[in-house]
Every structure is written in C-alpha cells, then in structure tokens.
Write a protein that holds these residues in place. Sequence first.
Motif, short mmCIF file in Angstrom:
data_model
loop_
_atom_site.label_atom_id
_atom_site.label_comp_id
_atom_site.label_asym_id
_atom_site.label_seq_id
_atom_site.Cartn_x
_atom_site.Cartn_y
_atom_site.Cartn_z
N GLU A 167 0.81 -1.22 0.00
CA GLU A 167 0.00 0.00 0.00
C GLU A 167 0.84 1.27 0.00
O GLU A 167 0.35 2.35 -0.34
CB GLU A 167 -0.90 0.01 1.24
N THR A 168 2.12 1.16 0.41
CA THR A 168 2.98 2.32 0.58
C THR A 168 4.37 2.04 0.02
O THR A 168 4.86 0.91 0.12
CB THR A 168 3.11 2.68 2.08
N ILE A 169 4.96 3.05 -0.59
CA ILE A 169 6.36 2.96 -1.00
C ILE A 169 7.14 3.99 -0.19
O ILE A 169 6.84 5.19 -0.25
CB ILE A 169 6.54 3.22 -2.50
N ALA A 170 8.12 3.53 0.58
CA ALA A 170 8.87 4.41 1.47
C ALA A 170 10.32 4.51 1.02
O ALA A 170 10.95 3.50 0.69
CB ALA A 170 8.82 3.88 2.91
N GLN A 173 14.72 12.22 -2.02
CA GLN A 173 15.50 12.30 -3.26
C GLN A 173 15.29 11.05 -4.11
O GLN A 173 15.15 11.13 -5.33
CB GLN A 173 16.98 12.48 -2.94
N ALA A 174 15.28 9.88 -3.49
CA ALA A 174 15.08 8.64 -4.24
C ALA A 174 13.69 8.59 -4.86
O ALA A 174 13.52 8.17 -6.01
CB ALA A 174 15.30 7.44 -3.33
N LEU A 175 12.68 9.00 -4.10
CA LEU A 175 11.32 9.04 -4.65
C LEU A 175 11.25 9.96 -5.86
O LEU A 175 10.61 9.64 -6.87
CB LEU A 175 10.34 9.51 -3.57
N ALA A 176 11.92 11.11 -5.77
CA ALA A 176 11.93 12.06 -6.88
C ALA A 176 12.69 11.52 -8.08
O ALA A 176 12.30 11.75 -9.24
CB ALA A 176 12.53 13.39 -6.43
N GLN A 177 13.77 10.79 -7.83
CA GLN A 177 14.57 10.25 -8.92
C GLN A 177 13.85 9.13 -9.68
O GLN A 177 14.23 8.80 -10.80
CB GLN A 177 15.90 9.72 -8.36
N CYS A 178 12.81 8.56 -9.06
CA CYS A 178 12.04 7.48 -9.68
C CYS A 178 10.62 7.93 -10.03
O CYS A 178 9.72 7.10 -10.18
CB CYS A 178 11.98 6.28 -8.74
N ARG A 179 10.42 9.22 -10.16
CA ARG A 179 9.07 9.78 -10.33
C ARG A 179 8.34 9.18 -11.53
O ARG A 179 7.17 8.79 -11.44
CB ARG A 179 9.17 11.30 -10.47
N GLU A 180 9.00 9.10 -12.66
CA GLU A 180 8.33 8.61 -13.88
C GLU A 180 7.90 7.15 -13.73
O GLU A 180 6.79 6.77 -14.12
CB GLU A 180 9.27 8.77 -15.08
N GLU A 189 4.90 6.98 -11.19
CA GLU A 189 3.65 7.49 -11.75
C GLU A 189 3.07 6.54 -12.78
O GLU A 189 1.85 6.39 -12.89
CB GLU A 189 3.89 8.87 -12.37
N ALA A 190 3.94 5.86 -13.52
CA ALA A 190 3.47 4.95 -14.57
C ALA A 190 2.99 3.62 -13.99
O ALA A 190 2.04 3.02 -14.51
CB ALA A 190 4.58 4.71 -15.58
N ASN A 191 3.62 3.15 -12.93
CA ASN A 191 3.33 1.80 -12.43
C ASN A 191 2.56 1.76 -11.12
O ASN A 191 1.85 0.77 -10.86
CB ASN A 191 4.64 1.04 -12.25
N TYR A 192 2.68 2.79 -10.29
CA TYR A 192 2.00 2.80 -8.99
C TYR A 192 1.38 4.16 -8.71
O TYR A 192 1.67 4.79 -7.69
CB TYR A 192 3.00 2.42 -7.88
N PRO A 193 0.50 4.61 -9.58
CA PRO A 193 -0.07 5.96 -9.41
C PRO A 193 -0.94 6.11 -8.17
O PRO A 193 -1.10 7.23 -7.66
CB PRO A 193 -0.89 6.16 -10.69
N ASP A 194 -1.49 5.00 -7.66
CA ASP A 194 -2.41 5.08 -6.52
C ASP A 194 -1.77 4.66 -5.20
O ASP A 194 -2.43 4.64 -4.17
CB ASP A 194 -3.64 4.20 -6.79
N VAL A 195 -0.50 4.31 -5.23
CA VAL A 195 0.19 3.90 -4.01
C VAL A 195 0.72 5.12 -3.27
O VAL A 195 1.27 6.04 -3.87
CB VAL A 195 1.34 2.92 -4.33
N GLU A 196 0.57 5.13 -1.97
CA GLU A 196 1.05 6.26 -1.16
C GLU A 196 2.57 6.26 -1.12
O GLU A 196 3.21 5.22 -0.94
CB GLU A 196 0.50 6.14 0.27
N LEU A 197 3.16 7.44 -1.28
CA LEU A 197 4.60 7.61 -1.20
C LEU A 197 4.95 8.23 0.15
O LEU A 197 4.37 9.24 0.55
CB LEU A 197 5.12 8.51 -2.33
N GLU A 198 5.89 7.63 0.84
CA GLU A 198 6.27 8.07 2.18
C GLU A 198 7.76 8.44 2.20
O GLU A 198 8.61 7.58 1.95
CB GLU A 198 5.99 6.98 3.21
N ALA A 199 8.07 9.69 2.49
CA ALA A 199 9.46 10.12 2.59
C ALA A 199 10.00 9.81 3.98
O ALA A 199 9.38 10.17 4.99
CB ALA A 199 9.57 11.62 2.30
#
Length: 268
Positions: free
Chosen positions: A92-95, A99-106, A109-119
């Motif tokens: 349900e969450t990607i933590a 910086q890592a979340l931003a580096q993998c943004r594309e 967004e393409a594969n897990y658009p509905d999963v919560e991102l946790e910094a």
Amino acid sequence: MRTVTLGPAGTYSHRAASAVADGEITFRESVYEIVDSVAAGDFDRGVVPIENSIEGSVTETLDALADLEVSVVREVVTPIRHALLAQTGDFETIASHSQALAQCREYLEANYPDVELEAVASTARGVERARQDDTVAGIGHPDNADEKLTVLAEDIQDRTSNATRFFVVAGPDERSPAGGKSTLVVYPNENYPGLLLELLQPFADRDINLSRLESRPSGERLGDYMFHVDIAAGLYEDRTQEAIADLEALSPDGWVRQLGSYDVEHVV
C-alpha cells in the motif's frame, strides 16, 4: 579513522563511505548532524551527499557547510541504481528518501499511481520499513534484498546515468590547498544590480572554470543570498588566490569561506 555517514546500514551514503573509510563507520539520521559531529571533533570524517545528477543539489548539505566550520577533503562519485523491494507484490505504501522518490518519479507514476509515497530519513530506512511491514515497499540498492525482501524491479530511476556526488568532510584544520577542484561559500551581504556578474568576473578573468554555482537563502532576511561555488582549480594556485582576494574585496560586510581543495574518486 572514525567515519560517520547517513544511516542505517545500506544507504548509498554508506556505500560511498565504505569506499573511503579505513575503520568503523557510524551512522546518523541527518546530514546536518553528520557535519555538526565532524565540526565538534567527534568524528574524523563525514560522508554526505552534495549533488545528484537528476534532482540537483542536496540543500541540507549546502546549509550545513555554510553554517558549520569544516573542510572538504575529498569527493566521491557513485552511480545510483534504484530497485523496488518488498516482501510481496501487494503493498500500500512505498517508502524511501525524498530524493530517491523524486529520482524514480516517472516509474512510480506509470506503475504505482495510486500507491502512497512516504518520505523517510534514508533509502535504507525505507528498506527497513519494508522488511518490517509487508504492506510497505522500499526503494534502495538491489543489494539490500535478502531472504525476506524481493527485488520487484531494478534500475527504476528516471535516468540510467543517475549518479550522486558525495563530499568527505573533516575538521577545519585539515583543509588542503592541493587538489584539482575547490569549493567556496561566498556571502556578499549585498544586493544590487550586477552583483552576481561582479562575483563571477574574477574567475572568468583568470580562465577558472566554475563547475557548480548555487544560491541559498542566508537566513538573515528575505531576498538575501549566499553562493556555493565549485571551481576546477586548486587553492594552491596563484590565480585562485587572486580571484578570492577580489571576492573578499567585493564582500567587505560579508565573508568568503574556503572549504578546501580535493580530488575526485569514482566508485561503483
């Protein structure tokens, strides 16, 4: 030699520190705490990220270098290979670190658009969360996989050339004038038309290449800035000292901090 870097074990900072440390590595949760502990003499070396090829400069590091009395004695450049790790494919969450979340943004967004991102504080901390909770996935180096965590996808960063520069910092008394690059922090304490041009001219006049220029708020007042400058020249060179003298003359109510000269090492 006592070395401190961003933890827990398994961060990219840890990988960079392992390439240069000749003793035990200790971990801290923030870049500022790392630099502060080196400035206080608690550690001989600190390894901190300064710039990523996708997301740019690490502002926490810039601010710590401006606030605290340390020197830069080495630069380490390492490729960044991000992987998605989880116990199962149902989470349900990607933590991970922001910086890592931003580096993998594309990819996200393409594969897990509905999963919560946790910094979280670091990539390793995100992997640790995934190891403890099967509803969480982490982003980190694929070597963090083990009997509990599976690599669901590799090389998910937006650019295959993704790399991060790390500074190795030491106490101010270890500042060296020798090396192919140097870092300065300039606070002119002025604001008028043409100021930035005047600050850059001493380098152009002496054929000194600027490899990086960043402005950061001084914290004194709104619209007041300091400048972080990397140059392709050593502090031992006459032309560098002449340029610094010009900067100091342009900043009579401010200051110019020479963080030191150093060489660059590329590690995998």
